[in-house]
Design a protein around this motif. Structure first.
Motif, PDB file in Angstrom:
ATOM      1  N   THR A  12       0.866  -1.577  -0.189  1.00  0.00           N
ATOM      2  CA  THR A  12       0.244   0.082   0.189  1.00  0.00           C
ATOM      3  C   THR A  12       0.734   1.358  -0.264  1.00  0.00           C
ATOM      4  OG1 THR A  12      -0.270   0.123   1.988  1.00  0.00           O
ATOM      5  CG2 THR A  12      -1.509  -0.971   1.299  1.00  0.00           C
ATOM      6  N   PRO A  13       0.346   2.111  -0.145  1.00  0.00           N
ATOM      7  CA  PRO A  13       1.112   3.696  -0.304  1.00  0.00           C
ATOM      8  C   PRO A  13       1.829   3.767   1.279  1.00  0.00           C
ATOM      9  CG  PRO A  13      -0.795   4.338  -1.122  1.00  0.00           C
ATOM     10  CD  PRO A  13      -0.853   2.950  -0.599  1.00  0.00           C
ATOM     11  N   THR A  14       0.926   3.526   2.194  1.00  0.00           N
ATOM     12  CA  THR A  14       2.064   3.282   3.308  1.00  0.00           C
ATOM     13  C   THR A  14       2.667   2.894   3.801  1.00  0.00           C
ATOM     14  OG1 THR A  14      -0.713   3.561   4.653  1.00  0.00           O
ATOM     15  CG2 THR A  14       0.604   3.240   5.868  1.00  0.00           C
ATOM     16  N   VAL A  15       2.881   1.477   2.774  1.00  0.00           N
ATOM     17  CA  VAL A  15       4.165   0.785   2.983  1.00  0.00           C
ATOM     18  C   VAL A  15       5.237   1.578   2.272  1.00  0.00           C
ATOM     19  CG1 VAL A  15       4.831  -1.381   2.703  1.00  0.00           C
ATOM     20  CG2 VAL A  15       2.776  -1.679   3.404  1.00  0.00           C
ATOM     21  N   GLY A  16       5.071   1.804   1.429  1.00  0.00           N
ATOM     22  CA  GLY A  16       5.566   3.672   0.395  1.00  0.00           C
ATOM     23  C   GLY A  16       6.584   3.980   1.583  1.00  0.00           C
ATOM     24  N   ILE A  17       5.762   4.614   1.904  1.00  0.00           N
ATOM     25  CA  ILE A  17       6.146   5.778   2.843  1.00  0.00           C
ATOM     26  C   ILE A  17       7.012   5.559   4.087  1.00  0.00           C
ATOM     27  CG2 ILE A  17       5.099   7.594   4.441  1.00  0.00           C
ATOM     28  CD1 ILE A  17       2.905   7.916   2.530  1.00  0.00           C
ATOM     29  N   ILE A  18       6.245   4.453   4.961  1.00  0.00           N
ATOM     30  CA  ILE A  18       7.503   3.733   5.763  1.00  0.00           C
ATOM     31  C   ILE A  18       8.560   3.684   5.078  1.00  0.00           C
ATOM     32  CG2 ILE A  18       7.672   1.799   7.377  1.00  0.00           C
ATOM     33  CD1 ILE A  18       4.577   1.888   7.659  1.00  0.00           C
ATOM     34  N   MET A  19       9.306   3.058   4.397  1.00  0.00           N
ATOM     35  CA  MET A  19      10.470   2.278   3.374  1.00  0.00           C
ATOM     36  C   MET A  19      10.895   3.116   2.990  1.00  0.00           C
ATOM     37  SD  MET A  19      12.391  -0.224   2.752  1.00  0.00           S
ATOM     38  CE  MET A  19      11.503  -1.578   2.537  1.00  0.00           C
ATOM     39  N   ILE A  20      10.503   4.566   2.969  1.00  0.00           N
ATOM     40  CA  ILE A  20      11.506   6.071   2.294  1.00  0.00           C
ATOM     41  C   ILE A  20      11.738   6.219   4.098  1.00  0.00           C
ATOM     42  CG2 ILE A  20      11.178   8.376   1.844  1.00  0.00           C
ATOM     43  CD1 ILE A  20       8.716   6.616  -1.235  1.00  0.00           C
ATOM     44  N   LEU A  21      10.755   6.600   4.677  1.00  0.00           N
ATOM     45  CA  LEU A  21      10.936   6.520   6.093  1.00  0.00           C
ATOM     46  C   LEU A  21      12.687   6.421   6.871  1.00  0.00           C
ATOM     47  CD1 LEU A  21       7.547   7.775   7.242  1.00  0.00           C
ATOM     48  CD2 LEU A  21       9.622   9.932   6.541  1.00  0.00           C
ATOM     49  N   CYS A  22      12.069   5.231   6.595  1.00  0.00           N
ATOM     50  CA  CYS A  22      13.071   4.068   6.906  1.00  0.00           C
ATOM     51  C   CYS A  22      14.330   4.471   5.821  1.00  0.00           C
ATOM     52  CB  CYS A  22      12.491   2.564   7.120  1.00  0.00           C
ATOM     53  SG  CYS A  22      11.798   2.346   8.171  1.00  0.00           S
ATOM     54  N   ASN A  23      15.182   4.249   4.483  1.00  0.00           N
ATOM     55  CA  ASN A  23      15.755   4.934   4.171  1.00  0.00           C
ATOM     56  C   ASN A  23      16.086   6.703   4.577  1.00  0.00           C
ATOM     57  OD1 ASN A  23      16.337   2.888   1.845  1.00  0.00           O
ATOM     58  ND2 ASN A  23      14.838   2.513   2.193  1.00  0.00           N
ATOM     59  N   VAL A  24      15.646   6.919   4.524  1.00  0.00           N
ATOM     60  CA  VAL A  24      15.704   8.429   4.592  1.00  0.00           C
ATOM     61  C   VAL A  24      17.111   8.635   6.873  1.00  0.00           C
ATOM     62  CG1 VAL A  24      15.417  10.949   5.873  1.00  0.00           C
ATOM     63  CG2 VAL A  24      13.996   9.872   3.691  1.00  0.00           C
ATOM     64  N   VAL A  25      15.754   7.867   7.291  1.00  0.00           N
ATOM     65  CA  VAL A  25      16.537   7.854   8.878  1.00  0.00           C
ATOM     66  C   VAL A  25      18.341   7.243   8.931  1.00  0.00           C
ATOM     67  CG1 VAL A  25      16.474   6.399  10.735  1.00  0.00           C
ATOM     68  CG2 VAL A  25      14.694   7.792   9.672  1.00  0.00           C
ATOM     69  N   ALA A  26      18.173   5.885   7.720  1.00  0.00           N
ATOM     70  CA  ALA A  26      19.116   5.451   7.542  1.00  0.00           C
ATOM     71  C   ALA A  26      20.313   6.354   6.912  1.00  0.00           C
ATOM     72  CB  ALA A  26      19.208   3.960   7.005  1.00  0.00           C
ATOM     73  N   ILE A  27      19.887   6.717   6.101  1.00  0.00           N
ATOM     74  CA  ILE A  27      21.230   7.257   5.506  1.00  0.00           C
ATOM     75  C   ILE A  27      21.892   9.087   6.550  1.00  0.00           C
ATOM     76  CG2 ILE A  27      21.347   9.136   3.603  1.00  0.00           C
ATOM     77  CD1 ILE A  27      19.567   8.028   1.948  1.00  0.00           C
ATOM     78  N   VAL A  66      16.945  -2.994   4.991  1.00  0.00           N
ATOM     79  CA  VAL A  66      17.229  -3.550   6.228  1.00  0.00           C
ATOM     80  C   VAL A  66      15.306  -3.541   7.325  1.00  0.00           C
ATOM     81  CG1 VAL A  66      18.003  -5.689   8.013  1.00  0.00           C
ATOM     82  CG2 VAL A  66      18.289  -5.005   5.252  1.00  0.00           C
ATOM     83  N   LEU A  67      15.978  -2.721   7.194  1.00  0.00           N
ATOM     84  CA  LEU A  67      15.339  -1.805   8.546  1.00  0.00           C
ATOM     85  C   LEU A  67      13.752  -1.446   8.694  1.00  0.00           C
ATOM     86  CD1 LEU A  67      15.986   0.010  11.738  1.00  0.00           C
ATOM     87  CD2 LEU A  67      15.437   1.938  10.402  1.00  0.00           C
ATOM     88  N   GLY A  68      13.949  -0.855   6.971  1.00  0.00           N
ATOM     89  CA  GLY A  68      12.015  -0.404   6.374  1.00  0.00           C
ATOM     90  C   GLY A  68      11.389  -2.243   6.355  1.00  0.00           C
ATOM     91  N   ALA A  69      12.283  -3.254   5.721  1.00  0.00           N
ATOM     92  CA  ALA A  69      11.255  -4.694   5.887  1.00  0.00           C
ATOM     93  C   ALA A  69      11.403  -4.894   7.566  1.00  0.00           C
ATOM     94  CB  ALA A  69      11.948  -5.606   5.335  1.00  0.00           C
ATOM     95  N   GLY A  70      12.175  -4.908   8.621  1.00  0.00           N
ATOM     96  CA  GLY A  70      11.368  -5.108  10.137  1.00  0.00           C
ATOM     97  C   GLY A  70      10.608  -4.536  10.524  1.00  0.00           C
ATOM     98  N   LEU A  73       6.993  -5.262   8.021  1.00  0.00           N
ATOM     99  CA  LEU A  73       6.444  -6.877   8.837  1.00  0.00           C
ATOM    100  C   LEU A  73       6.608  -6.946  10.569  1.00  0.00           C
ATOM    101  CD1 LEU A  73       9.345  -8.886   7.628  1.00  0.00           C
ATOM    102  CD2 LEU A  73       7.019  -9.361   7.045  1.00  0.00           C
ATOM    103  N   GLY A  74       7.252  -5.542  11.424  1.00  0.00           N
ATOM    104  CA  GLY A  74       6.809  -5.212  12.599  1.00  0.00           C
ATOM    105  C   GLY A  74       5.508  -4.951  12.886  1.00  0.00           C
ATOM    106  N   LEU A  75       5.368  -3.927  12.336  1.00  0.00           N
ATOM    107  CA  LEU A  75       4.217  -3.442  12.614  1.00  0.00           C
ATOM    108  C   LEU A  75       2.465  -4.102  12.098  1.00  0.00           C
ATOM    109  CD1 LEU A  75       4.940   0.039  11.177  1.00  0.00           C
ATOM    110  CD2 LEU A  75       3.802  -0.275  13.433  1.00  0.00           C
TER     111      LEU A  75
END
Length: 81
Positions: A12-27, A66-70, A73-75
């Motif tokens: 869903t778009p929510t999943v995409g937003i979560i993955m983008i936010l996790c990548n921004v946090v990782a960078i 990896v962070l985003g997948a976790g 999956l956790g949520l």
């Protein structure tokens, strides 16, 4: 064993937003913790990524995925997604 099946999860778009936010946090995390983030080879638009070289981009976005997948999956497992 046959009755235990993994929960099917749709994108869903929510999943995409979560993955983008996790990548921004990782960078951002990588920006302040890497010893040499501008290692060669450089990427063409390195200034868009804070002056990171290719190894730093690959490492930080790999960690972000990896962070985003976790997180996803956790949520999903606790029923938020």
């Amino acid at each position: 064993m046959l009755t235990v099946t993994p929960r099917a999860f749709e994108w869903t778009p929510t999943v995409g937003i979560i993955m983008i936010l996790c990548n921004v946090v990782a960078i951002a995390f990588a920006k302040y913790t890497m010893k040499n983030p501008s290692a060669e080879p450089q990427i063409p638009a390195g200034n868009l990524f804070g002056g990171f070289g290719l190894p730093a981009i690959l490492a930080s976005t790999s960690f972000g995925h990896v962070l985003g997948a976790g997180v996803i999956l956790g949520l999903s497992n606790i029923g938020v997604l």
